[in-house]
Design a protein around this motif. Structure first.
Motif, PDB file in Angstrom:
ATOM      1  N   PHE A  48      -1.104   1.166   6.914  1.00  0.00           N
ATOM      2  CA  PHE A  48      -1.090   0.528   5.598  1.00  0.00           C
ATOM      3  C   PHE A  48       0.261  -0.104   5.261  1.00  0.00           C
ATOM      4  CE2 PHE A  48      -0.705   0.627   0.934  1.00  0.00           C
ATOM      5  CZ  PHE A  48      -1.728  -0.234   0.634  1.00  0.00           C
ATOM      6  N   THR A  49       1.335   0.611   5.464  1.00  0.00           N
ATOM      7  CA  THR A  49       2.656   0.066   5.137  1.00  0.00           C
ATOM      8  C   THR A  49       2.972  -1.187   5.944  1.00  0.00           C
ATOM      9  OG1 THR A  49       3.465   2.208   4.390  1.00  0.00           O
ATOM     10  CG2 THR A  49       5.133   0.579   5.011  1.00  0.00           C
ATOM     11  N   PRO A  50       2.740  -1.217   7.266  1.00  0.00           N
ATOM     12  CA  PRO A  50       2.975  -2.468   7.998  1.00  0.00           C
ATOM     13  C   PRO A  50       2.085  -3.620   7.501  1.00  0.00           C
ATOM     14  CG  PRO A  50       2.795  -0.652   9.536  1.00  0.00           C
ATOM     15  CD  PRO A  50       2.430  -0.120   8.181  1.00  0.00           C
ATOM     16  N   PHE A  51       0.872  -3.308   7.078  1.00  0.00           N
ATOM     17  CA  PHE A  51      -0.018  -4.338   6.532  1.00  0.00           C
ATOM     18  C   PHE A  51       0.587  -4.947   5.269  1.00  0.00           C
ATOM     19  CE2 PHE A  51      -3.472  -5.336   3.514  1.00  0.00           C
ATOM     20  CZ  PHE A  51      -4.059  -6.389   4.185  1.00  0.00           C
ATOM     21  N   ILE A  52       1.051  -4.102   4.348  1.00  0.00           N
ATOM     22  CA  ILE A  52       1.657  -4.597   3.104  1.00  0.00           C
ATOM     23  C   ILE A  52       2.923  -5.388   3.395  1.00  0.00           C
ATOM     24  CG2 ILE A  52       2.752  -3.879   0.936  1.00  0.00           C
ATOM     25  CD1 ILE A  52      -0.327  -3.705   0.970  1.00  0.00           C
ATOM     26  N   GLU A  53       3.731  -4.902   4.300  1.00  0.00           N
ATOM     27  CA  GLU A  53       4.954  -5.633   4.656  1.00  0.00           C
ATOM     28  C   GLU A  53       4.619  -7.006   5.241  1.00  0.00           C
ATOM     29  OE1 GLU A  53       8.043  -4.823   3.787  1.00  0.00           O
ATOM     30  OE2 GLU A  53       7.078  -3.143   2.754  1.00  0.00           O
ATOM     31  N   ALA A  54       3.569  -7.078   6.045  1.00  0.00           N
ATOM     32  CA  ALA A  54       3.156  -8.368   6.612  1.00  0.00           C
ATOM     33  C   ALA A  54       2.679  -9.311   5.516  1.00  0.00           C
ATOM     34  CB  ALA A  54       2.069  -8.158   7.654  1.00  0.00           C
ATOM     35  N   LEU A  55       2.012  -8.785   4.501  1.00  0.00           N
ATOM     36  CA  LEU A  55       1.581  -9.632   3.383  1.00  0.00           C
ATOM     37  C   LEU A  55       2.765 -10.215   2.631  1.00  0.00           C
ATOM     38  CD1 LEU A  55      -1.329  -7.568   1.799  1.00  0.00           C
ATOM     39  CD2 LEU A  55      -1.523  -9.694   3.092  1.00  0.00           C
ATOM     40  N   LYS A  56       3.836  -9.468   2.551  1.00  0.00           N
ATOM     41  CA  LYS A  56       5.030  -9.916   1.830  1.00  0.00           C
ATOM     42  C   LYS A  56       5.820 -10.961   2.611  1.00  0.00           C
ATOM     43  CE  LYS A  56       5.787  -5.494  -0.471  1.00  0.00           C
ATOM     44  NZ  LYS A  56       6.732  -4.357  -0.579  1.00  0.00           N
ATOM     45  N   SER A  57       5.600 -11.017   3.911  1.00  0.00           N
ATOM     46  CA  SER A  57       6.367 -11.926   4.754  1.00  0.00           C
ATOM     47  C   SER A  57       6.044 -13.387   4.427  1.00  0.00           C
ATOM     48  CB  SER A  57       6.047 -11.663   6.227  1.00  0.00           C
ATOM     49  OG  SER A  57       6.609 -12.685   7.024  1.00  0.00           O
ATOM     50  N   PRO A  58       7.073 -14.217   4.246  1.00  0.00           N
ATOM     51  CA  PRO A  58       6.818 -15.638   3.979  1.00  0.00           C
ATOM     52  C   PRO A  58       6.247 -16.370   5.191  1.00  0.00           C
ATOM     53  CG  PRO A  58       9.164 -15.260   4.239  1.00  0.00           C
ATOM     54  CD  PRO A  58       8.492 -13.903   4.269  1.00  0.00           C
ATOM     55  N   TYR A  59       6.262 -15.727   6.353  1.00  0.00           N
ATOM     56  CA  TYR A  59       5.797 -16.360   7.576  1.00  0.00           C
ATOM     57  C   TYR A  59       4.447 -15.847   8.050  1.00  0.00           C
ATOM     58  CZ  TYR A  59      10.698 -17.464   7.460  1.00  0.00           C
ATOM     59  OH  TYR A  59      11.930 -17.890   7.049  1.00  0.00           O
ATOM     60  N   SER A  60       3.805 -14.968   7.259  1.00  0.00           N
ATOM     61  CA  SER A  60       2.548 -14.374   7.714  1.00  0.00           C
ATOM     62  C   SER A  60       1.402 -15.374   7.627  1.00  0.00           C
ATOM     63  CB  SER A  60       2.214 -13.129   6.898  1.00  0.00           C
ATOM     64  OG  SER A  60       1.922 -13.474   5.573  1.00  0.00           O
ATOM     65  N   THR A  61       0.441 -15.182   8.491  1.00  0.00           N
ATOM     66  CA  THR A  61      -0.783 -15.978   8.483  1.00  0.00           C
ATOM     67  C   THR A  61      -1.956 -15.028   8.628  1.00  0.00           C
ATOM     68  OG1 THR A  61      -0.866 -16.248  10.868  1.00  0.00           O
ATOM     69  CG2 THR A  61       0.372 -17.918   9.630  1.00  0.00           C
ATOM     70  N   VAL A  62      -3.143 -15.523   8.413  1.00  0.00           N
ATOM     71  CA  VAL A  62      -4.331 -14.689   8.548  1.00  0.00           C
ATOM     72  C   VAL A  62      -4.430 -14.121   9.949  1.00  0.00           C
ATOM     73  CG1 VAL A  62      -6.849 -14.693   8.471  1.00  0.00           C
ATOM     74  CG2 VAL A  62      -5.543 -15.927   6.733  1.00  0.00           C
ATOM     75  N   THR A  63      -4.069 -14.879  10.953  1.00  0.00           N
ATOM     76  CA  THR A  63      -4.186 -14.391  12.325  1.00  0.00           C
ATOM     77  C   THR A  63      -3.219 -13.246  12.598  1.00  0.00           C
ATOM     78  OG1 THR A  63      -2.686 -16.114  13.112  1.00  0.00           O
ATOM     79  CG2 THR A  63      -5.053 -16.564  13.248  1.00  0.00           C
ATOM     80  N   ASP A  64      -2.142 -13.126  11.838  1.00  0.00           N
ATOM     81  CA  ASP A  64      -1.224 -12.004  12.010  1.00  0.00           C
ATOM     82  C   ASP A  64      -1.916 -10.667  11.775  1.00  0.00           C
ATOM     83  OD1 ASP A  64       0.902 -13.701  12.507  1.00  0.00           O
ATOM     84  OD2 ASP A  64       1.627 -13.639  10.441  1.00  0.00           O
ATOM     85  N   PHE A  65      -2.971 -10.656  10.967  1.00  0.00           N
ATOM     86  CA  PHE A  65      -3.610  -9.407  10.586  1.00  0.00           C
ATOM     87  C   PHE A  65      -4.586  -8.893  11.640  1.00  0.00           C
ATOM     88  CE2 PHE A  65      -2.515 -11.475   6.525  1.00  0.00           C
ATOM     89  CZ  PHE A  65      -1.439 -10.666   6.252  1.00  0.00           C
ATOM     90  N   ALA A  66      -4.827  -9.657  12.681  1.00  0.00           N
ATOM     91  CA  ALA A  66      -5.718  -9.184  13.744  1.00  0.00           C
ATOM     92  C   ALA A  66      -5.166  -7.925  14.398  1.00  0.00           C
ATOM     93  CB  ALA A  66      -5.900 -10.282  14.788  1.00  0.00           C
TER      94      ALA A  66
END
Length: 70
Positions: A48-66
């Motif tokens: 969960f924490t890495p997921f939230i951190e990825a959402l906060k990233s200005p460089y994240s994309t939907v494919t990052d969540f795979a």
């Protein structure tokens, strides 16, 4: 899970238009506060924490969540 909480940022008026979270030692679940009987998004506790951190990233994309899929 039955210990659902809303964000402290959920104020009057739009307070029901947010997400709620519940956690246990092994998982974290998220649901839409407007439709609590519908599906929830559930994560292993450690993801969960890495997921939230990825959402906060200005460089994240939907494919990052795979990578968060089991």
């Amino acid at each position: 899970m039955d210990n659902w909480r809303k964000s402290s940022y959920s104020g009057e008026g739009d307070g029901n238009a947010c997400v709620e979270i519940a956690n246990s030692p092994t998982q974290v679940a998220i649901r839409d506060s407007k439709t609590p009987a519908r599906a929830t998004l559930t994560f292993p506790a450690g993801a969960f924490t890495p997921f939230i951190e990825a959402l906060k990233s200005p460089y994240s994309t939907v494919t990052d969540f795979a990578r968060f899929r089991g």
